[in-house]
Design a protein around this motif. Sequence first.
Motif, PDB file in Angstrom:
ATOM      1  N   LEU A 249       9.814  -0.923  -8.043  1.00 22.00           N
ATOM      2  CA  LEU A 249      10.016   0.530  -7.975  1.00 22.00           C
ATOM      3  C   LEU A 249      10.499   0.891  -6.582  1.00 22.00           C
ATOM      4  O   LEU A 249      10.195   0.208  -5.604  1.00 22.00           O
ATOM      5  N   GLU A 250      11.219   1.975  -6.502  1.00 16.88           N
ATOM      6  CA  GLU A 250      11.719   2.378  -5.184  1.00 16.88           C
ATOM      7  C   GLU A 250      10.551   2.856  -4.302  1.00 16.88           C
ATOM      8  O   GLU A 250       9.486   3.246  -4.807  1.00 16.88           O
ATOM      9  N   ASP A 251      10.781   2.806  -2.994  1.00 16.35           N
ATOM     10  CA  ASP A 251       9.759   3.242  -2.048  1.00 16.35           C
ATOM     11  C   ASP A 251       9.262   4.644  -2.412  1.00 16.35           C
ATOM     12  O   ASP A 251      10.063   5.533  -2.715  1.00 16.35           O
ATOM     13  N   SER A 252       7.958   4.807  -2.336  1.00 16.79           N
ATOM     14  CA  SER A 252       7.330   6.111  -2.543  1.00 16.79           C
ATOM     15  C   SER A 252       7.512   6.666  -3.946  1.00 16.79           C
ATOM     16  O   SER A 252       7.301   7.870  -4.174  1.00 16.79           O
ATOM     17  N   TYR A 253       7.881   5.820  -4.898  1.00 20.06           N
ATOM     18  CA  TYR A 253       7.962   6.287  -6.284  1.00 20.06           C
ATOM     19  C   TYR A 253       6.568   6.688  -6.762  1.00 20.06           C
ATOM     20  O   TYR A 253       5.604   5.938  -6.611  1.00 20.06           O
ATOM     21  N   GLU A 254       6.467   7.874  -7.370  1.00 18.70           N
ATOM     22  CA  GLU A 254       5.177   8.368  -7.846  1.00 18.70           C
ATOM     23  C   GLU A 254       4.980   8.007  -9.317  1.00 18.70           C
ATOM     24  O   GLU A 254       5.614   8.578 -10.195  1.00 18.70           O
TER      25      GLU A 254
ATOM     26  N   THR B 226       3.861  -2.584  -9.505  1.00 18.63           N
ATOM     27  CA  THR B 226       4.975  -1.773  -8.993  1.00 18.63           C
ATOM     28  C   THR B 226       6.132  -2.664  -8.547  1.00 18.63           C
ATOM     29  O   THR B 226       7.233  -2.194  -8.332  1.00 18.63           O
TER      30      THR B 226
ATOM     31  N   VAL C 246       0.558   6.013  -4.107  1.00 15.27           N
ATOM     32  CA  VAL C 246       1.891   6.222  -3.567  1.00 15.27           C
ATOM     33  C   VAL C 246       1.782   6.576  -2.070  1.00 15.27           C
ATOM     34  O   VAL C 246       0.867   7.274  -1.656  1.00 15.27           O
TER      35      VAL C 246
ATOM     36  N   PRO D  25       5.641   2.509  -3.587  1.00 13.77           N
ATOM     37  CA  PRO D  25       5.401   3.144  -4.875  1.00 13.77           C
ATOM     38  C   PRO D  25       3.929   3.010  -5.228  1.00 13.77           C
ATOM     39  O   PRO D  25       3.252   2.088  -4.771  1.00 13.77           O
TER      40      PRO D  25
ATOM     41  N   SER E 128       6.058  -4.011  -5.657  1.00 11.08           N
ATOM     42  CA  SER E 128       6.047  -3.887  -4.197  1.00 11.08           C
ATOM     43  C   SER E 128       5.647  -5.187  -3.496  1.00 11.08           C
ATOM     44  O   SER E 128       6.048  -5.449  -2.354  1.00 11.08           O
TER      45      SER E 128
END
Lengths: 311, 311, 311, 311
Positions: free
Chosen positions: C165-170, C197, C243, C216, C199
Amino acid sequence: MSAEKVWPHHELGKKLNNWGRWGDDDEIGTLNFVTPQKRVEAAQLVRTGKAFDLGMAFDSDGPFKSGGFRNNPIHVMTLLPSDTAFSQDGLISADDMIVTGLQAATQWDGLAHAGYGGAFYNNVPAAAVNNFQGASRNSFHKAVDRLISRGVLLDIARLKGVDRLEDSYEITEADLLAAEERQGVRVESGDIVLLRTGSYQWFLEGDREHFLGNAPGPCLDTCNWLYEREVAALAMDNHSGEVWPSPVKGATIPFHQVVIRDMGLTLGEMFNFEELAADCEEDGVWETLFCAPGLKVTGSVGSPITPIALK
Amino acid sequence: MSAEKVWPHHELGKKLNNWGRWGDDDEIGTLNFVTPQKRVEAAQLVRTGKAFDLGMAFDSDGPFKSGGFRNNPIHVMTLLPSDTAFSQDGLISADDMIVTGLQAATQWDGLAHAGYGGAFYNNVPAAAVNNFQGASRNSFHKAVDRLISRGVLLDIARLKGVDRLEDSYEITEADLLAAEERQGVRVESGDIVLLRTGSYQWFLEGDREHFLGNAPGPCLDTCNWLYEREVAALAMDNHSGEVWPSPVKGATIPFHQVVIRDMGLTLGEMFNFEELAADCEEDGVWETLFCAPGLKVTGSVGSPITPIALK
Amino acid sequence: MSAEKVWPHHELGKKLNNWGRWGDDDEIGTLNFVTPQKRVEAAQLVRTGKAFDLGMAFDSDGPFKSGGFRNNPIHVMTLLPSDTAFSQDGLISADDMIVTGLQAATQWDGLAHAGYGGAFYNNVPAAAVNNFQGASRNSFHKAVDRLISRGVLLDIARLKGVDRLEDSYEITEADLLAAEERQGVRVESGDIVLLRTGSYQWFLEGDREHFLGNAPGPCLDTCNWLYEREVAALAMDNHSGEVWPSPVKGATIPFHQVVIRDMGLTLGEMFNFEELAADCEEDGVWETLFCAPGLKVTGSVGSPITPIALK
Amino acid sequence: MSAEKVWPHHELGKKLNNWGRWGDDDEIGTLNFVTPQKRVEAAQLVRTGKAFDLGMAFDSDGPFKSGGFRNNPIHVMTLLPSDTAFSQDGLISADDMIVTGLQAATQWDGLAHAGYGGAFYNNVPAAAVNNFQGASRNSFHKAVDRLISRGVLLDIARLKGVDRLEDSYEITEADLLAAEERQGVRVESGDIVLLRTGSYQWFLEGDREHFLGNAPGPCLDTCNWLYEREVAALAMDNHSGEVWPSPVKGATIPFHQVVIRDMGLTLGEMFNFEELAADCEEDGVWETLFCAPGLKVTGSVGSPITPIALK
């Protein structure tokens, strides 16, 4: 170790060997040169009362990389104001602990730190240093009361007219003699020599990698001078305590081997001489009352220190 | 803390308060009395060159019980001869590390160690001492270069004609004056007072429980004298740094509160004065060049030390 | 904390609050959902006997930077073959020790890890967690025998068709429902949810900075689902356990606050789901016997773990 | 070691030697008996879902004396509510760290723990275990996913009709066979044997000295049975992992030498079988799903564990 190979540093060590000089049970080597009379003379050197802190801070910003062989100090609080604020009279209190390599930051290398041929200084066998007892012989803690003496700064960087010596510069006996000559000072029996290369500036500038890399320092050529002058201890501002890497092919720390194991000389590393050296250059006084007793850790190989020089 | 209750030590602290005396940013308190001139004078006291080691060994035989609040030092080898014996030139080497309470064994209590009313010395708020920064103000490491000065032993046990004072004996100002009188010495500005109760003998005899239990020590009555004489630091041979338990009901360490928090006085605990005291009694000289700079641990509350006194 | 300000996560926490649900003395929260019957059912899930190690190695190459808040493990030998090789029968032996943050590497965050309003889970006051006792209430060590249960992987990265998942995806409740739908699995009471995630790949690729940075993770929107489904514990492959940074302005870890403090949910961080997820995708089986009891450290906030999932 | 002397345990070791059995690079020895199929069968044993915690608490009340070779765990808080209470949303948080011997309290001894003749299991040379790498071969961390299997309790104390076996009682193969017979259970390939002596009761009663002193345990006579039955790991409730002191004059831990070094058998020590044993006696079921993966510490000799047995 091949039994046949003759190593130049081991040959040199034989010539400069102090084993038995202060008895077969001696564990402090050249620190024996710090006599009561020497301490009296050293104390007389305090003329202005200026104090110079020659130590590196002990904290997580220390010189070593994460995960390295010598861990930077980890400082942890064990008591905080919130723990005690419920006392009747509003007492708040704090306590702390540390986890640290004894060779992290500014330090003494004691006489159980380096040897060869299966022996440390004064014929102490390798097995005398073990996990059960630590350094059961030659423990640094025997030396603490000898680490106050006359401290003489020899500034090789200024001798050469540079801020810091180039990487891997080999300091020779000729350099030491020239520094004495330039400074008008003479190292004598029982002195603690503070040898400045300027290498510490890398640390001050935040370049730990350079500071821990190739470094200027004394090479084997200086050993005879250290022996003849009866130097009690030698403190340096580099990380390695000798020129790095070793110019002797196949040997990692040949200078350590000779001076620590054969001569019984305590070595200091990562001292900060910058302020002291500037002051000495200004007033032309290169001698100090040097004070760095260290910690009396039973069975220790070395000690973290915050050395103070008084002028 | 009940806001209304008036505590005698807090009243006393108001009278002897040094906050702001050396500026609002001062973090070393009465160590400011150690001036360059003071150091010059102290150095002149070295007459015979005898050195006295006033420190306790740092090892697992330390004073504290297993699992207690302050862990005894754990000394661990991180490099042994067996790790290096395979080098080409037969190098053997050793290194070590330590896990230790900074207040284990002989130590300085710095100015972030004790306070009340939500504040430490010089109005530093309780929250300035925290797990993120350690002691972000009043850190012991600011004080290192001031801990070399004239050290004056006051031997209260010998004053009273006993080997050691009885448990919980309260040392008073009258005792201090009488000790000066008996010894023919006078404590002056910038001195570090070495206060002997004889309590350390319990530790030497191996009775840790007694050593850590009820102990003789100074009570609040001595604070005014410490203030008037401008004592720089006070070192003791008991575990508690003041009479134990506290004679002030409801207060655990009232003396600490006044001298550390209000006066800004650094306290030393668990010093070994036994040999020094015997020597002083013999030659009638009670003043020394006292040297205990400690370790410059960033954000620290105190420091382990191996103090040396030179005569 | 401003008494007036109404925080969205605190409002949510009120709705999902489990305080008292298992008694006023309960210290393990939603781990109560791991019943004997649940364990029996979970054990039945072992069909092939494949074992997946979901843990990070504990060593100096851990995720944290030197000097950071949570130190990477320091592993030290305390006994080496050279210490014992002199025994009559040639015994060689070795022992070791560790200095480590309990939250270094793969870990459980227990119910004394996060709170607000002066309280931890089940109305435990902040002061119950102190230097004298550690976590005197809600200690992780009470939970060890509940951390074996059905573990269900929900792979949000694969749901979204990405490696990570992209950075900071909620991650939202809708994502959780969609993952269940896609995978054909349903999370039930007492399950331990393994939330992927992707990550962790940053760590595997050696990019610690990215791994420890914006990440994420679940946001507050998932709390209701966790509550309704009676999830016993939630394990994640990111560093932050939610997140990062927090989408709630002024709040650092709002998700932790709700799930740990109000619901009593144990959180896992820095799990390695990469191999397990690939296997699950291949065979379409997303449920495991999950086993991560941790260490019973008295008064602990969390525990280092090497979790194992069996299929 | 005298080259000529023939030691009985070394002779026995030759007969039971597993070197090369699972390849020259194998580092987990008899844990290879824990196959996927074995895990499937073990999981089927969970019938009631009862969980038994077989671990000792990790804290300063651990079994070892202050200053001993293996330090009891030191648990320290690194973050407290007071550190975070100033956050905008009233967040409070806590973190902690530990300093502990990996062999403190309940533990696995891995295959780098004991050897002789200059070698550990599978011909790993002594020098492979050093301060630079820890256990560079046979590290415990390779074994974690194999430590979930069928756990079979053999209760030798109950077999003998006593609460605990007498000090230094030597458990023999006949005892093991008789215990199987009495209990109606048979140990099979891949099982983890839980061997109860009752010695743990000394610890529960607070008598650490007795617990750490002369202890009942298996003697060399049991090795053949362990070999023939293809036991994967052997866990015990005494401190020493074999009868103490050794009945073989001149050998300290001969049983360790044979089973760890020659057979490649992982040993567990200081397990608490008291509750489990009472339950087994009551329901006559002596087999469990045993789960004790330990911590994946790179280069480790052993691991602290909190083992869980499910019935």
